[in-house]
Design an enzyme around this catalytic site. Structure first.
Site, PDB file in Angstrom:
ATOM      1  N   ARG A 223       0.851  -1.198   0.000  1.00 36.58           N
ATOM      2  CA  ARG A 223       0.000   0.000   0.000  1.00 36.58           C
ATOM      3  C   ARG A 223       0.882   1.241   0.000  1.00 36.58           C
ATOM      4  NH1 ARG A 223      -5.028  -0.934  -1.513  1.00 36.58           N
ATOM      5  NH2 ARG A 223      -5.360  -3.103  -0.973  1.00 36.58           N
ATOM      6  N   HIS A 271       0.071   0.510 -10.191  1.00 36.55           N
ATOM      7  CA  HIS A 271      -0.756  -0.390  -9.361  1.00 36.55           C
ATOM      8  C   HIS A 271      -1.340  -1.510 -10.222  1.00 36.55           C
ATOM      9  CE1 HIS A 271      -3.123  -0.594  -5.361  1.00 36.55           C
ATOM     10  NE2 HIS A 271      -2.919  -1.799  -5.857  1.00 36.55           N
TER      11      HIS A 271
END
Lengths: 308, 308
Positions: A223, A271
């Protein structure tokens, strides 16, 4: 009894379509469209706007559309009486294993550097690493971390694992929470696959980097907020770290003004390591929705006290 | 009884040093320095200037410094009474396995494309492939080809092998010379590890590419002249091939005017997949030199009729 889909990136329609094709009997609503609030028992969310949950008096479960759940904990309208689930998707696991493996090899063989040299028509052989030269340390030995560690170990890599509670995995030397320093001093390719919790927020910082052997490499696929970006850049510029591959950022898409974009030793991916596909996730959600309806224990439930 | 080192790139001194440290009793000469020609029984060569061998009346063996021997066959002063050897170095094999694996993963996960996007600060997720989506076809199942095929197969890739004579390798479907078309139609990542012979010169051409499934990818790590460069560019530009990673070129360093440098779908590395290190090769040469002196059969001898 119905499911509410909450995400702000305009991708709700493919999720609604996946429900339509796989479980047309289940009522599903986009939170932006009119819907009968009292019927909602499950919310399926991804980085939802905060404060919505308290409007749903019959809500029993908040389900993440992916492996991460940090954004649910951050929502003040999530409360202890609600259940929480995450996605454990075999395809997500495969994708993560393969993506991390790809980044490890690209680093070992200097592929990004050769790609940069190509733009200058520069023919220059650079030093490279062999499998036997590196030790990969995986931070976070949950479902994704353990599977990635095992996949790399099966390929002949030397792999260490670090997690809150010590894991037993064949072929992998594991460390528990208090042994972080021991783990770091043996790791020269650090892979972050931690859950994001108050404990792990900002854990990838200068102090941690300084405990790695000089010239270590970071692969960050967990993250965004795990990483203190300016600490990474400083550590690279001082030579303590030799570079990084980063797939996750506190704000996505990454701001075009971020110094990461132009840094020759930081390799950005958008991502893409492991992305939930509606088709494969909806099947799991349907199972859990049916379990919720029939008062059975849910699969892939998150311990809301531990935070993961 | 002495060894003559012949290479033109100014790197002879590290080879002489390796002999000094590993076998100081063996006399070694740089061909550019004065030396007693009648003492030379073995020539250790890499892309030697042609025509020298006939000056050495006691020469018995020409040994390549690497895995390739094509440049010895091309030398008109090499004759059938001379023995020929090549290098079979475990480190060369490891390096080739790891380099090809790195290129396969970089292709699957689109790492080069993301690296290009980074230079435009472009955040964009692209389609990617999983291990299970591709079939890797290895052309050339000699020492390097077989080892690379086995390494990829052990990692869970679907691997095919094609060679002059059919090989039996567990887990790998193999094809013999006449079945090239059958091999090609099932291959979507083609890896060239062939020896360079009159038969294989120019084998990577438009006709061959047209027999692959549309959108195939080429990883070329054998010898420059296997590939017809303009055919590759045409096949990519027509969409028959989706791109290529190329490590070897007919002339090295690759000319700065080559259209390969600027092609966004061709990824160039500077002949770095697998490089003989003097330290590890000299040990083998010393063994063979002693065998030559004592009239024993040589190791890693090349069949000069077959050409490999």
């Amino acid at each position: 009894m119905a499911i509410l889909l909450i995400r702000q990136d305009g991708k709700t329609s493919q999720w609604l379509n996946a429900f339509k094709s796989q479980a047309s009997q289940i009522e599903c609503f986009d939170y932006n469209e009119p819907h009968p609030k009292e019927t909602i028992t499950m919310a399926l969310v991804w980085k939802q706007p905060h404060g919505l949950f308290e409007q749903y008096k019959n809500l029993k479960c908040v389900a993440s559309m992916g492996a991460g759940v940090d954004f649910i904990f951050e929502d003040p309208s999530f409360h202890q009486e609600l259940l929480m689930t995450r996605v454990v998707d075999p395809l997500l696991i495969t994708d993560m294993e393969e993506f991390v493996t790809a980044q490890v090899y690209a680093y070992m063989k200097g592929l990004y550097q050769y790609h940069s040299q190509q733009s200058f028509s520069l023919w220059q052989q650079n030093p490279y690493l062999r499998k036997k030269d590196i030790t990969i340390g995986i931070m976070g030995m949950g479902v994704l971390g353990s599977a990635t560690a095992k996949a790399l170990s099966d390929q002949g890599f030397n792999v260490l694992g670090w997690s809150n509670s010590k894991k037993q995995i064949e072929g992998i030397t594991t460390y528990e929470k208090v042994d972080l320093d021991l783990f770091l001093e043996k790791t020269n390719v650090l892979v972050c696959l931690l859950p994001l919790t108050p404990d792990t927020n900002g854990i990838l910082n200068e102090s941690l980097f300084s405990k790695l052997p000089r010239g270590a490499y970071l692969i960050h696929v967990a993250r965004g907020p795990h990483l203190v970006g300016e600490d990474l850049i400083q550590s690279i510029d001082k030579g303590q770290m030799c570079g990084a591959a980063i797939d996750v950022f506190p704000t996505e898409p990454l701001d075009t003004k971020s110094p990461f974009w132009g840094h020759s030793k930081i390799h950005i991916t958008p991502h893409c390591a492991s992305i939930s596909s509606p088709e494969s996730v909806v099947a799991q959600i349907v199972v859990n929705y049916n379990r919720l309806t029939s008062h059975q224990p849910l699969l892939n439930q998150v311990d809301t006290l531990k935070g993961y």
